[in-house]
Design a protein around this motif. Structure first.
Motif, PDB file in Angstrom:
ATOM      1  N   ARG A 128     -12.061  31.841  32.009  1.00 61.29           N
ATOM      2  CA  ARG A 128     -13.204  32.260  31.188  1.00 61.29           C
ATOM      3  C   ARG A 128     -14.452  32.459  32.030  1.00 61.29           C
ATOM      4  NH1 ARG A 128     -14.377  33.344  26.300  1.00 61.29           N
ATOM      5  NH2 ARG A 128     -16.346  32.852  25.324  1.00 61.29           N
ATOM      6  N   ALA A 129     -15.099  33.615  31.813  1.00 58.57           N
ATOM      7  CA  ALA A 129     -16.426  33.885  32.350  1.00 58.57           C
ATOM      8  C   ALA A 129     -17.381  33.596  31.200  1.00 58.57           C
ATOM      9  CB  ALA A 129     -16.538  35.323  32.831  1.00 58.57           C
ATOM     10  N   GLN A 130     -17.871  32.369  31.143  1.00 65.11           N
ATOM     11  CA  GLN A 130     -18.627  31.872  29.990  1.00 65.11           C
ATOM     12  C   GLN A 130     -19.858  32.718  29.686  1.00 65.11           C
ATOM     13  OE1 GLN A 130     -17.438  29.280  28.156  1.00 65.11           O
ATOM     14  NE2 GLN A 130     -19.076  29.603  26.688  1.00 65.11           N
ATOM     15  N   ALA A 131     -20.654  33.039  30.700  1.00 64.84           N
ATOM     16  CA  ALA A 131     -21.902  33.769  30.476  1.00 64.84           C
ATOM     17  C   ALA A 131     -21.652  35.164  29.908  1.00 64.84           C
ATOM     18  CB  ALA A 131     -22.707  33.861  31.766  1.00 64.84           C
ATOM     19  N   LEU A 132     -20.510  35.746  30.239  1.00 58.66           N
ATOM     20  CA  LEU A 132     -20.178  37.094  29.779  1.00 58.66           C
ATOM     21  C   LEU A 132     -19.364  37.094  28.489  1.00 58.66           C
ATOM     22  CD1 LEU A 132     -19.290  38.550  33.271  1.00 58.66           C
ATOM     23  CD2 LEU A 132     -21.311  39.096  31.898  1.00 58.66           C
ATOM     24  N   ARG A 133     -18.960  35.909  28.052  1.00 61.24           N
ATOM     25  CA  ARG A 133     -18.166  35.761  26.832  1.00 61.24           C
ATOM     26  C   ARG A 133     -16.862  36.552  26.904  1.00 61.24           C
ATOM     27  NH1 ARG A 133     -22.189  36.752  21.961  1.00 61.24           N
ATOM     28  NH2 ARG A 133     -20.242  36.486  20.838  1.00 61.24           N
ATOM     29  N   VAL A 134     -16.168  36.404  28.031  1.00 64.27           N
ATOM     30  CA  VAL A 134     -14.889  37.080  28.208  1.00 64.27           C
ATOM     31  C   VAL A 134     -13.883  36.084  28.786  1.00 64.27           C
ATOM     32  CG1 VAL A 134     -15.520  37.976  30.485  1.00 64.27           C
ATOM     33  CG2 VAL A 134     -13.761  39.132  29.182  1.00 64.27           C
ATOM     34  N   SER A 135     -12.629  36.208  28.353  1.00 61.45           N
ATOM     35  CA  SER A 135     -11.597  35.310  28.860  1.00 61.45           C
ATOM     36  C   SER A 135     -10.264  36.036  28.970  1.00 61.45           C
ATOM     37  CB  SER A 135     -11.449  34.088  27.947  1.00 61.45           C
ATOM     38  OG  SER A 135     -11.040  34.482  26.659  1.00 61.45           O
TER      39      SER A 135
END
Length: 160
Positions: A128-135
């Protein structure tokens, strides 16, 4: 573009074919050449648009994107989906996409995000790339490839 580079770009930007959280439905209409099926909920409050390999989720009344996914597991089960996606959208996929190929493509990007790793979902690892809201969900079971991706293959990528 190949599938690994496409998925890496989604993870690095939080945008799927240029579409991100908050994009209006008109942007999706322009971004994709593929045909789609709309699934509107009974209260006309939310819409799921299925492009075969990609799904986008919209909330009304302004119909803005609240999420989306690339359903890579469909490549192994839906005949002609990879060819159709390459013809319509210019992205070349094979039946399965190893996470190692996505990692290699991410390493080549100058602004690749840091990814957290979560093992809480049985049979999968979530990157997960938390800041980008993508997983990305990657198969972590010891299953072999067949009608579904096997160990180490990307199952799906999600925005939201």
């Amino acid at each position: 573009m190949n599938g690994a580079a496409y998925i890496a770009s989604i993870i690095a930007t939080g945008r799927l074919h240029g579409i991100g959280i908050g994009s209006p439905i008109a942007d999706a209409d322009q971004a994709f050449r593929s045909t789609w099926i709309d699934d509107l909920d009974e209260a006309n409050q939310s819409l799921r648009r299925d492009y075969g390999l990609v799904e986008l989720y919209f909330d009304g009344p302004d119909w803005t994107v609240v999420g989306g996914s690339v359903e890579l597991h469909r490549l192994a089960t839906v005949d002609g989906l990879a060819e159709e996606w390459q013809k319509d959208e210019g992205v070349e996929f094979s039946e399965y996409l190893p996470w190692s190929e996505v990692e290699t493509a991410l390493a080549q990007l100058p602004d690749a995000p840091d990814l957290t790793v979560d093992h809480r979902q049985s049979g999968y690892v979530e990157y997960r790339a938390q800041a980008l809201r993508v997983s990305a969900l990657v198969v972590d079971s010891h299953e072999e490839r067949d009608d579904w991706p096997g160990h180490g293959d990307v199952f799906s990528v999600a925005l939201g």
